[in-house]
Enzyme design. Structure first.
Site, PDB file in Angstrom:
ATOM      1  N   GLU A 152      49.047 -56.426  19.772  1.00  0.00           N
ATOM      2  CA  GLU A 152      50.112 -57.004  20.581  1.00  0.00           C
ATOM      3  C   GLU A 152      50.218 -58.512  20.436  1.00  0.00           C
ATOM      4  O   GLU A 152      51.315 -59.067  20.387  1.00  0.00           O
ATOM      5  CB  GLU A 152      49.920 -56.654  22.061  1.00  0.00           C
ATOM      6  CG  GLU A 152      51.003 -57.255  22.942  1.00  0.00           C
ATOM      7  CD  GLU A 152      50.892 -56.846  24.390  1.00  0.00           C
ATOM      8  OE1 GLU A 152      51.824 -57.151  25.152  1.00  0.00           O
ATOM      9  OE2 GLU A 152      49.885 -56.223  24.757  1.00  0.00           O
ATOM     10  N   ASP A 174      46.413 -52.257  21.929  1.00  0.00           N
ATOM     11  CA  ASP A 174      46.791 -53.110  23.052  1.00  0.00           C
ATOM     12  C   ASP A 174      45.487 -53.556  23.711  1.00  0.00           C
ATOM     13  O   ASP A 174      44.783 -52.753  24.315  1.00  0.00           O
ATOM     14  CB  ASP A 174      47.660 -52.357  24.048  1.00  0.00           C
ATOM     15  CG  ASP A 174      48.356 -53.286  25.028  1.00  0.00           C
ATOM     16  OD1 ASP A 174      47.816 -54.391  25.261  1.00  0.00           O
ATOM     17  OD2 ASP A 174      49.413 -52.927  25.558  1.00  0.00           O
ATOM     18  N   ILE A 196      44.770 -55.405  26.319  1.00  0.00           N
ATOM     19  CA  ILE A 196      44.807 -55.123  27.753  1.00  0.00           C
ATOM     20  C   ILE A 196      46.209 -54.614  28.068  1.00  0.00           C
ATOM     21  O   ILE A 196      47.168 -55.391  28.077  1.00  0.00           O
ATOM     22  CB  ILE A 196      44.507 -56.351  28.641  1.00  0.00           C
ATOM     23  CG1 ILE A 196      43.176 -56.990  28.290  1.00  0.00           C
ATOM     24  CG2 ILE A 196      44.509 -55.933  30.122  1.00  0.00           C
ATOM     25  CD1 ILE A 196      42.849 -58.241  29.135  1.00  0.00           C
ATOM     26  N   ASP A 197      46.336 -53.335  28.318  1.00  0.00           N
ATOM     27  CA  ASP A 197      47.614 -52.788  28.757  1.00  0.00           C
ATOM     28  C   ASP A 197      47.595 -52.774  30.286  1.00  0.00           C
ATOM     29  O   ASP A 197      46.772 -52.094  30.897  1.00  0.00           O
ATOM     30  CB  ASP A 197      47.824 -51.383  28.219  1.00  0.00           C
ATOM     31  CG  ASP A 197      49.215 -50.868  28.542  1.00  0.00           C
ATOM     32  OD1 ASP A 197      50.171 -51.623  28.316  1.00  0.00           O
ATOM     33  OD2 ASP A 197      49.333 -49.730  29.026  1.00  0.00           O
ATOM     34  N   THR A 222      48.298 -56.151  31.844  1.00  0.00           N
ATOM     35  CA  THR A 222      47.760 -57.504  32.005  1.00  0.00           C
ATOM     36  C   THR A 222      48.024 -58.073  33.397  1.00  0.00           C
ATOM     37  O   THR A 222      47.160 -58.742  33.975  1.00  0.00           O
ATOM     38  CB  THR A 222      48.337 -58.446  30.930  1.00  0.00           C
ATOM     39  OG1 THR A 222      47.911 -57.998  29.646  1.00  0.00           O
ATOM     40  CG2 THR A 222      47.866 -59.876  31.139  1.00  0.00           C
ATOM     41  N   ASP A 264      51.721 -50.009  23.187  1.00  0.00           N
ATOM     42  CA  ASP A 264      51.652 -49.548  24.574  1.00  0.00           C
ATOM     43  C   ASP A 264      51.335 -48.055  24.662  1.00  0.00           C
ATOM     44  O   ASP A 264      50.708 -47.612  25.626  1.00  0.00           O
ATOM     45  CB  ASP A 264      52.985 -49.776  25.299  1.00  0.00           C
ATOM     46  CG  ASP A 264      53.392 -51.230  25.376  1.00  0.00           C
ATOM     47  OD1 ASP A 264      52.542 -52.058  25.719  1.00  0.00           O
ATOM     48  OD2 ASP A 264      54.569 -51.529  25.104  1.00  0.00           O
TER      49      ASP A 264
END
Length: 256
Positions: A69, A85, A87-88, A90, A213
């Site tokens: 990302e 990702d 940190i999906d 955030t 995502d």
């Protein structure tokens, strides 16, 4: 395939290590900035998590493609591609809400064959290898058997440009609310898909997503017996997933 099992085992190890550090750093101050809007954030830990995972992949699989990302894609000569990702969710992470995760999908010759979603604060790890089922913390999971829309709990989300573009999901929310048992908006597409896979939610849809995502979560849903559609659009991906009893009904309501 043994190779896929080995890759998943390494991905789990790395995600666990990264997740432990995310938990540690969540208790203290953190640098962050906005990307496209006030709630489209990137923190220093997004960048750290991405760098950590990329370095691990490159040390074991230097010829693999890596798509993430927060930075440019890294090209390789291998038929494998990692879609990450770091940190999906955030915003949740930055505000101390527990609904966030590390999402890792692995493609082989363009097809997703491994999915891993690790939620550190929830202490939950979802995983799937193509053709081998879906698992939560080592226990096999399946989608729900809810067949009536009025009993269903459905997840969704809103795009970051919701204040600037009329295609902001409100039309579908207004159609859906009178017909379903409940709607949830959690703030992490990867984990939303995993909730469908685990039978906690009966379906989920969202607009304007990116492949990082949903890459892992989509495989996990399918391996748990669910159905999903991914539709490329002008501004990202439209995603719809559900158990097989509700899928076509939801498609008719969300007609894109």
């Amino acid at each position: 395939m043994k190779e896929w099992q080995e890759m998943l085992a390494l991905a789990k190890e790395w995600a666990q290590e990264a997740g432990d550090y995310l938990l540690e750093r969540a208790e203290g101050p953190m640098d962050m900035e906005s990307k496209t809007s006030a709630i489209d954030l990137v923190t220093e830990m997004d960048v750290w998590s991405e760098t950590f995972l990329k370095d691990k992949i490159k040390s074991f699989y230097p010829d693999h493609h890596i798509r993430t990302e927060e930075s440019e894609d890294e090209k390789g000569q291998s038929p494998y591609e990692w879609v990450i990702d770091p940190i999906d969710g955030t915003v949740n992470y930055a505000r101390g809400l527990p609904f966030y995760c590390i999402s890792i999908g692995i493609r082989y010759e363009g097809n997703t064959v491994i999915g891993l979603v690790h939620a550190p604060k929830l202490n939950e790890t979802y995983e799937a290898i193509k053709g081998e089922g879906a698992f939560l913390n080592g226990k096999e999971i399946t989608v729900s058997q809810t067949g009536q829309l009025h009993s269903a709990v459905i997840g969704t989300g809103f795009p970051y440009d919701k204040d600037r573009d009329k295609d902001n999901n409100l039309e579908y929310i207004n159609k859906m609310i009178p017909q379903v048992g409940g709607i949830r908006r959690m703030g992490s597409a990867a984990l939303d898909l995993c909730q469908v896979a685990a039978g906690r939610m009966d379906g989920y849809w969202e607009l304007k997503l990116n492949d990082w995502d949903v890459e892992a979560g989509l495989l996990i849903v399918k391996e748990a017996g669910g159905q999903a559609v991914v539709q490329p659009e002008k501004k990202g991906l439209f995603i719809l997933s559900a158990n097989s009893l509700l899928f076509s009904t939801l498609q008719k309501i969300i007609d894109r």
